[in-house]
Design a protein around this motif. Sequence first.
Motif, PDB file in Angstrom:
ATOM      1  N   GLY A 141       0.854  -1.173   0.000  1.00 56.26           N
ATOM      2  CA  GLY A 141       0.000   0.000   0.000  1.00 56.26           C
ATOM      3  C   GLY A 141       0.893   1.227   0.000  1.00 56.26           C
ATOM      4  O   GLY A 141       1.930   1.247   0.671  1.00 56.26           O
ATOM      5  N   ILE A 142       0.521   2.243  -0.752  1.00 57.40           N
ATOM      6  CA  ILE A 142       1.364   3.433  -0.903  1.00 57.40           C
ATOM      7  C   ILE A 142       0.550   4.681  -0.604  1.00 57.40           C
ATOM      8  O   ILE A 142      -0.563   4.841  -1.088  1.00 57.40           O
ATOM      9  CB  ILE A 142       1.909   3.543  -2.341  1.00 57.40           C
ATOM     10  N   ARG A 143       1.144   5.561   0.198  1.00 56.27           N
ATOM     11  CA  ARG A 143       0.531   6.864   0.462  1.00 56.27           C
ATOM     12  C   ARG A 143       1.577   7.920   0.168  1.00 56.27           C
ATOM     13  O   ARG A 143       2.702   7.856   0.664  1.00 56.27           O
ATOM     14  CB  ARG A 143       0.072   6.956   1.918  1.00 56.27           C
ATOM     15  N   ARG A 144       1.195   8.892  -0.665  1.00 53.54           N
ATOM     16  CA  ARG A 144       2.112   9.995  -0.947  1.00 53.54           C
ATOM     17  C   ARG A 144       2.189  10.919   0.257  1.00 53.54           C
ATOM     18  O   ARG A 144       1.213  11.109   0.979  1.00 53.54           O
ATOM     19  CB  ARG A 144       1.632  10.800  -2.153  1.00 53.54           C
ATOM     20  N   LYS A 145       3.355  11.499   0.456  1.00 52.72           N
ATOM     21  CA  LYS A 145       3.558  12.459   1.538  1.00 52.72           C
ATOM     22  C   LYS A 145       2.542  13.592   1.409  1.00 52.72           C
ATOM     23  O   LYS A 145       2.352  14.143   0.325  1.00 52.72           O
ATOM     24  CB  LYS A 145       4.978  13.017   1.479  1.00 52.72           C
ATOM     25  N   GLY A 146       1.858  13.896   2.500  1.00 55.94           N
ATOM     26  CA  GLY A 146       0.891  14.983   2.508  1.00 55.94           C
ATOM     27  C   GLY A 146      -0.496  14.585   2.044  1.00 55.94           C
ATOM     28  O   GLY A 146      -1.389  15.411   1.984  1.00 55.94           O
ATOM     29  N   ARG A 147      -0.697  13.313   1.714  1.00 56.56           N
ATOM     30  CA  ARG A 147      -2.001  12.835   1.244  1.00 56.56           C
ATOM     31  C   ARG A 147      -2.523  11.767   2.204  1.00 56.56           C
ATOM     32  O   ARG A 147      -1.753  11.015   2.791  1.00 56.56           O
ATOM     33  CB  ARG A 147      -1.887  12.220  -0.153  1.00 56.56           C
TER      34      ARG A 147
END
Length: 129
Positions: free
Chosen positions: A23-29
């Motif tokens: 699972g991937i989350r972009r910084k600030g999102r």
Amino acid sequence: MANLAIAERRSNTRYPSQGLFVGIRRKGRLHKLDASAQDFNKFGVAVLLDQPLPKDCTVYLTVASGDLKIDNLIGVVHNCISQRNGYRCGIQFRTQSNLQFDQEQVECTLRQLEARFKVMMEKESERDR
């Protein structure tokens, strides 16, 4: 052709990673993207996504296989290539980043995951012989 060029630049073996959840989350999102893992080693992962990620983007990953799981693993997108079935992104782990919590534990779990996929690849190679 682009995949071959990427593979040739690698200095460490990547292992097929069937069954690895990423699972991937972009910084600030807040929104997390589910990714299909293509290959893996303790230094990074290649994933297939339905949307591109910008080069040099910092990401937070969840990586899990069976009983092994890492949350909030720091990574940086090194490349993102459009393919017929999505976008193939190469992500390098940044375990030494000041943002990375529990650095020693994270690196230990990454080594365990790599060893697991290495054994799986070796077993598959033996079956193919």
